[in-house]
Design an enzyme around this catalytic site. Structure first.
Site, PDB file in Angstrom:
ATOM      1  CB  SER A  62      -0.961   0.010   1.201  1.00 14.31           C
ATOM      2  OG  SER A  62      -2.094  -0.791   0.924  1.00 14.31           O
ATOM      3  CE  LYS A  65      -4.586   2.047  -0.696  1.00 14.35           C
ATOM      4  NZ  LYS A  65      -4.002   0.793  -0.229  1.00 14.35           N
ATOM      5  CB  SER A 122      -4.499   1.752   3.857  1.00 19.32           C
ATOM      6  OG  SER A 122      -3.702   1.291   2.799  1.00 19.32           O
TER       7      SER A 122
END
Length: 388
Positions: A62, A65, A122
């Protein structure tokens, strides 16, 4: 080859001698043991203070991102997106697994709410919803992500989605992730989101949703205000963190730590090292006007050239800077239309013959192409002055 107009101004600071930066490895300091790779840089200068396998290609999970948030912030900065715009969730976005804020097909949230869902919780669903809004489809947004990678000059990163969910040929490195984070941190508003430990979505409804930051250092390490954690079975525990103390902001990256405790401990060691050993000397803020730019055939004949990022110099704590030369280069023959943020030149800081900082200058405002009538009046005005 581009031609430049060069303006050189000597700036004398009330500091003493400037010394060479020595990294942790060069001084024999070992900060990371169990993680697969790591990187520590100072944000303004990009100076590498520590690295371990910094160019090894690994799944970023993640931390992907960070790039997603960068493209969101760029769209807002360009006026292509607003914080209060309502973003509709498609069935595809709502179908994302993994970390999510449980968006339903057709549900609308503002950009502000979506970014909170991405930065704090997230949210994969929020990431895809924003990607579709900005580029029209997830696939088109991924192309923008990879275009940005090339624009930043990074050679060891490839994205296949805006979420970091496992995918073949989806990889980055500790060095590349630090540079993407450096670019994101140009937009100071982002830390208002990434630096929150907890928040709520859908307040005043029966579906109130509690957000808790996946980056626990936001709460437990003074000065940490971002940026993004990551975890998959393949990637293990990852974190790109940033912290600010006094005038100094640093970025620390860890890929592939075996546990969250290891990840946080090694990030903390890197931050401790940076703040105990180094000092940042701010020179210019982002968007600070440093020169004038003449625009050929523009509705505005002259606009400001402004800094594209904060500009600083970095020294060991026992050292300072002196006799710094500022060199401004403005591109010749800049012709309308010019948009705010377009590159117009560079600013370089030198110590003797050594370049210690080099950064892009950009247009501080728009200068659309002037109408033929405005150009005619301008020409006639010049003609009248010549004949007076």
């Amino acid at each position: 080859m581009k031609k430049f107009f060069v303006a050189i101004v000597s700036i004398i600071f009330t500091f003493s001698a400037f010394g060479t930066i020595v990294s942790a490895e060069e001084s024999g300091v070992q900060l990371v043991d169990t993680a697969k790779s790591a990187m520590l840089i100072e944000r303004d200068t990009g100076q590498v203070l520590f690295e371990k396998n910094g160019n090894e290609k690994l799944p970023p999970a993640s931390m992907t991102k960070i790039m997603t948030m960068l493209l969101i912030m760029e769209a807002i900065d360009k006026g292509e997106l607003t914080w209060d715009e309502k973003i509709r969730t498609s069935e595809h976005a709502a179908s994302m697994g993994g970390s999510q804020i449980f968006l339903e097909p057709g549900e609308e949230m503002t950009t502000d709410e979506m970014v909170r869902g991405i930065a704090i919780a997230s949210g994969n669903d929020a990431s895809v919803a924003m990607a579709e809004r900005i580029a029209g489809s997830e696939e088109a947004f991924v192309q923008l992500m990879n275009d940005k990678v090339k624009e930043l000059g990074l050679k060891d990163t490839m994205f296949q989605n805006p979420t970091g969910l496992p995918a073949k040929e989806h990889y980055s490195t500790a060095y590349d992730m630090a540079i993407i984070a450096k670019e994101l941190l140009k937009y100071e508003d982002i830390t208002k989101y990434t630096g929150k430990y907890e928040d709520y979505l859908r307040e005043n409804t029966d579906k109130k949703f509690w957000l808790v930051n996946t980056n626990r250092l936001v709460k437990f390490y003074p000065g940490v205000d971002g940026l993004k954690t990551g975890f998959t079975q393949e990637a293990k525990y990852c974190l790109t963190a940033t912290a600010k103390k006094d005038d100094m902001r640093v970025i620390a990256v860890v890929f592939g730590a075996p546990t969250p405790k290891d990840r946080n401990a090694q990030i903390s060691k890197m931050l401790d090292f940076a703040f105990s050993q180094y000092k940042t000397h701010p020179m210019f803020d982002r968007n600070e006007a440093v020169a004038k730019v003449k625009v050929s055939k523009g509705s505005k004949k002259e606009i400001d050239a402004v800094t594209s990022e904060p500009i600083s110099m970095l020294t060991k704590k026992s050292e300072t800077v002196d006799d710094v030369i500022q060199e401004i280069k403005i591109n010749e023959k800049i012709q309308a239309p010019v948009k705010k943020g377009d590159p117009v030149g560079t600013i370089t800081l030198k110590k003797g013959d050594e370049i210690v900082s080099e950064s892009e200058l950009v247009a501080g405002e728009d200068s659309p192409a002037a109408s033929w009538w405005k150009l005619f009046k301008r020409t006639m005005g010049q003609f009248t002055k010549v004949n007076d």
